[in-house]
Write an enzyme that holds these catalytic residues in place. Structure first.
Site, PDB file in Angstrom:
ATOM      1  N   ARG A  52       0.824  -1.214   0.000  1.00  0.00           N
ATOM      2  CA  ARG A  52       0.000   0.000   0.000  1.00  0.00           C
ATOM      3  C   ARG A  52       0.862   1.270   0.000  1.00  0.00           C
ATOM      4  NH1 ARG A  52      -5.692  -0.590   1.469  1.00  0.00           N
ATOM      5  NH2 ARG A  52      -6.202  -2.520   0.437  1.00  0.00           N
ATOM      6  N   ARG A  65      -6.473  11.383  -6.437  1.00  0.00           N
ATOM      7  CA  ARG A  65      -7.753  10.690  -6.280  1.00  0.00           C
ATOM      8  C   ARG A  65      -8.911  11.671  -6.430  1.00  0.00           C
ATOM      9  NH1 ARG A  65     -10.281   7.438  -1.256  1.00  0.00           N
ATOM     10  NH2 ARG A  65     -10.850   9.544  -0.755  1.00  0.00           N
TER      11      ARG A  65
END
Ligand code: CP3
Length: 377
Positions: A52, A65
């Site tokens: 991650r 994002r």
């Protein structure tokens, strides 16, 4: 006859001898360090990357994002997915980049509905009966839906620095099935266990379908340019009781995937992550023959150095909580892990993914600590 020859090829694939390059103790840049470690080289400094490593703990990720509008749009927009894959490489200089995508894109391509509502974790349409399964089985060409992922891989192979290896990945069938059966993440993966108990034939059909699709998905990532493939079995720990389930639904399924890939993409090593395998780790390593074995935080490093590092290049296993708390413990634990694995092939990593409250300064501290411990002979 042909099948026999094929089987022999799988089983007889020679394992490279361990090579110790520490006496050279100089930078040999002829090959990427991650690939060298997976080929059982003992390096002066272990290659480092982090599960991650692209994610919410990085402000630049949050910006990209927001531009994408949603997590799924981010995954399916190759330029943006490539951008977030590269962010931790630029900021920290990791030795490997992991493709930005998600394990749940495969069920999505098979026809499951999928959404990541803000702050609630993934939501999927559920697989309850043979009609649901039949719809998935007739999903058509998964590669058409997954094409943006392959395009991200191609962009990354061009964009990555020459010494950084690209890792593709998929979820293992059991872990992916736990989400498909429950329609969400569940503690203890109870709905999947209920199907196992109550409708074993249906469960087995789902595992078959997922195993086959996973192999095809990973092969296609390799063809697009992934240099290493990782199988995430994040919930295999809930199979690890004493009833043979771990062997049947984790080890044997991974074994099939690894063998299929070693035949179709022999130059692309696999890292297996049977998280929570506990005492099953040893048998898993021996049976699957994975070149890379990712260890979760619970695995004792001294035991692993003795019993697992002889079988595979081990990867891990710093507690991700130390990325939040930092301090002297972060440094001492990092040194302890590097030291324990210094006599065999090792890739430094966390025992699970970094959490959104991880501190980028602690990541930097961890990297500096790994890289300052050069084990020259
Ligand atoms: O940097 C990387 O590691 C590559 C990208 C990656 C993601 N998910 C991005 C992601 C990888 C390798 C995964 C794998 C994955 N996805 C697993 C296996 C590994 C593990 O962590 O155990 C699992 C179980 C999933 C399923 C999944 N995806 C869940 C349960 C969630 C919600 C949890 C959360 O943190 O909110 C996701 C979403 C997800 N996948 C995020 C990221 C960066 C967070 C999405 C966001 O809010 O931006």
């Amino acid at each position: 006859m042909r099948l026999q020859a094929q089987v022999r090829k799988w089983y007889c694939r020679p394992r490279s001898p361990v090579v110790d390059t520490r006496e050279r103790c100089q930078l040999d840049t002829s090959r990427k360090s991650l690939l060298k470690a997976l080929d059982r080289e003992i390096l002066p400094t272990p290659p480092v990357w982090m599960m991650r490593q692209a994610g919410r703990y990085l402000p630049e990720y949050m910006k990209t994002r927001a531009r994408a509008g949603s997590f799924l749009n981010l995954c399916y927009t190759p330029e943006l997915a490539a951008e977030v894959t590269l962010q931790p490489i630029r900021r920290f200089g990791f030795d490997a980049a992991i493709l930005f995508a998600d394990i749940l894109l495969l069920p999505h391509a098979l026809g499951c509905e999928l959404d990541f509502p803000e702050g609630r974790g993934p939501q999927l349409s559920v697989v309850r009966n043979s009609e649901d399964l039949g719809r998935l089985a007739s999903a058509g060409d998964i590669h058409r839906k997954l094409e943006p992922i392959y395009r991200t891989v191609r962009i990354l192979r061009d964009a990555l620095p020459g010494d950084v290896a690209l890792i593709g990945f998929a979820g293992a069938p059991w872990t992916v099935a736990t989400y498909m059966i429950a329609g969400r993440g569940t503690p203890g993966q109870e709905p999947a266990h209920a199907m196992l108990r109550e409708n074993r034939p249906l469960f087995d059909q789902l595992m078959e379908l997922l195993t086959d699709a996973t192999i095809r998905y990973l092969e296609q990532q390799a063809r697009a340019g992934a240099e290493v493939l990782k199988i995430f079995d994040s919930w295999s720990g809930s199979l690890a009781g004493g009833d043979g389930l771990f062997d049947r639904y984790c080890t044997r399924i991974h074994e099939r995937i690894v063998k299929a890939l070693s035949s179709s993409c022999p130059d692309v090593p696999v890292i297996g992550f049977p998280r929570g395998a506990g005492r099953h780790y040893r048998d898993y390593a021996a049976r699957t023959g994975v070149p890379g074995l990712a260890l979760d935080t619970d695995v004792d490093v001294d035991w692993a150095a003795k019993h697992l590092q002889t079988e595979a290049c081990v990867q891990g296993n710093l507690d991700p909580r130390l990325m939040v708390t930092g301090g002297r413990k972060l440094v001492s634990e990092t040194r302890r892990i590097v030291g324990a694995f210094s006599n065999g092939p090792h890739i430094f990593n966390l025992g699970h993914g970094i959490t959104p409250d991880g501190d980028p300064d602690n990541v930097l501290r961890m990297l500096e600590t790994v890289r300052e411990t050069r084990m020259c002979r």
